[in-house]
Design a protein around this motif. Structure first.
Motif, short mmCIF file in Angstrom:
data_model
loop_
_atom_site.label_atom_id
_atom_site.label_comp_id
_atom_site.label_asym_id
_atom_site.label_seq_id
_atom_site.Cartn_x
_atom_site.Cartn_y
_atom_site.Cartn_z
N ARG A 220 0.83 -1.20 0.00
CA ARG A 220 0.00 0.00 0.00
C ARG A 220 0.87 1.25 0.00
O ARG A 220 1.96 1.28 0.59
N ARG B 57 2.04 4.98 1.14
CA ARG B 57 1.91 5.80 2.34
C ARG B 57 1.05 7.01 2.02
O ARG B 57 0.98 7.47 0.88
N ASP C 151 -11.53 11.38 8.65
CA ASP C 151 -12.46 10.32 8.25
C ASP C 151 -12.46 10.18 6.72
O ASP C 151 -12.45 9.06 6.18
N GLU D 247 -9.25 8.52 5.51
CA GLU D 247 -9.23 7.08 5.77
C GLU D 247 -10.18 6.34 4.84
O GLU D 247 -9.88 5.23 4.38
N GLU D 248 -11.32 6.96 4.53
CA GLU D 248 -12.27 6.32 3.63
C GLU D 248 -11.69 6.22 2.22
O GLU D 248 -11.86 5.22 1.52
N GLY E 59 -7.55 4.56 3.05
CA GLY E 59 -7.40 3.43 3.95
C GLY E 59 -6.69 3.71 5.25
O GLY E 59 -6.70 2.89 6.16
N GLY E 60 -6.07 4.87 5.38
CA GLY E 60 -5.37 5.21 6.61
C GLY E 60 -4.46 6.41 6.41
O GLY E 60 -4.40 6.98 5.32
N VAL E 61 -3.76 6.78 7.48
CA VAL E 61 -2.85 7.93 7.45
C VAL E 61 -1.51 7.50 8.04
O VAL E 61 -1.47 6.87 9.11
N ASP E 62 -0.42 7.85 7.35
CA ASP E 62 0.92 7.49 7.81
C ASP E 62 1.75 8.69 8.24
O ASP E 62 2.66 8.56 9.06
N ARG F 293 -4.63 8.12 15.26
CA ARG F 293 -4.91 7.47 13.98
C ARG F 293 -3.69 7.08 13.15
O ARG F 293 -3.85 6.30 12.20
N ARG G 213 -0.82 5.19 11.53
CA ARG G 213 -0.50 3.77 11.48
C ARG G 213 0.93 3.53 11.97
O ARG G 213 1.76 4.45 11.96
N GLY H 194 4.43 5.45 11.35
CA GLY H 194 4.01 6.79 10.97
C GLY H 194 4.87 7.89 11.57
O GLY H 194 5.75 7.66 12.41
#
Length: 253
Positions: free
Chosen positions: A12, A14, A83, A86-87, A90-93, A136, A138, A141
């Protein structure tokens, strides 16, 4: 870029959130992180056109970027931004807090309203975004806040501004210790005089030349200089740097 392997071995990409990403330093940071293969969220408060210009410069270069608005001092708006990130991704690094304002006056003459405005954006805004980052980010990060070299230079007229950045440094250094075991680094970058439109505005050529000559390297910093420091802290080479303030200023302080 979407198929790039991340520095932590995952397939994935970053993902980075850059607050104040429409500004001179924020835009340079967004472009630099995108060049590293990071998908970048260019946050803005009031200048959608500037944010979209940054996004376009990233995508034209083959990177991934989107622009999202929000008031950094409003926890509801920034929660909504995280939000949405992430939607979508998929996430935050990586979270980089470049959003900030600088209002200058001697302390005896500074209006309380001006100090409160700086405190709301620089301190409360950094707190709101750092709290979200702490919850939040990951593993692997990085949170990178922004201070200023004026905390060391002690220049007259900068007292109110430097006070807000002193608060940012305190939050940053303590949060780094509070995130023990999370595999998340927390640092601050403290730029010196940097050639952004905000810095140049209202200054004579003579004053700018005098400020530039103060550094041993005898020039102003560039937004790209600062972005390189952020890229280092956000990337694999900076993983052993944690709980620090890095002064990116050419030796001026």
């Amino acid at each position: 870029m979407n198929g790039a392997v991340s520095q932590h071995g995952s397939s994935r990409p970053r993902v980075a959130v850059v607050t104040g990403g429409s500004g001179g330093i924020g835009g340079a940071v967004a472009r630099r992180l995108a060049a590293d293969g990071t998908a970048v969220v260019v946050h803005y408060a009031g200048s959608a056109a500037k944010a979209e210009a940054v996004v376009k410069s990233v995508t034209v270069a083959g990177g991934t970027a989107v622009a999202l608005p929000g008031d950094v001092a409003d926890p509801t708006e920034m929660t909504g931004l995280f939000d949405a990130v992430e939607e979508r991704f998929g996430g935050v690094d990586v979270v980089v807090n470049t959003a900030g304002i600088m209002l200058l006056a001697p302390l005896a003459e500074m209006e309380l309203e001006a100090f409160d405005r700086m405190h709301r954006v620089n301190v409360r805004g950094t707190f709101v975004v750092s709290r979200l980052a702490a919850r939040r980010l990951r593993p692997g990060g990085a949170l990178i806040n922004f201070s200023t070299s004026v905390t060391r230079l002690q220049q007259p007229g900068y007292g109110g501004y430097a006070a807000t950045k002193g608060a940012v440094e305190a939050m940053t250094l303590i949060l780094a210790r509070e995130l023990r075991g999370r595999d998340v680094t927390v640092n601050a970058v403290a730029p010196g005089p940097t050639a952004t439109p905000l810095f140049v505005e209202g200054k004579s050529d003579e004053l700018i030349a005098r400020i530039a000559a103060a550094a041993p390297l005898e020039r102003l910093g560039t937004p790209e200089d600062i972005a390189e420091t952020v890229s280092f802290l956000a990337g694999p080479a900076g993983r052993w740097i944690n709980g620090q303030v890095l002064f990116s200023n050419g030796g001026i302080a």
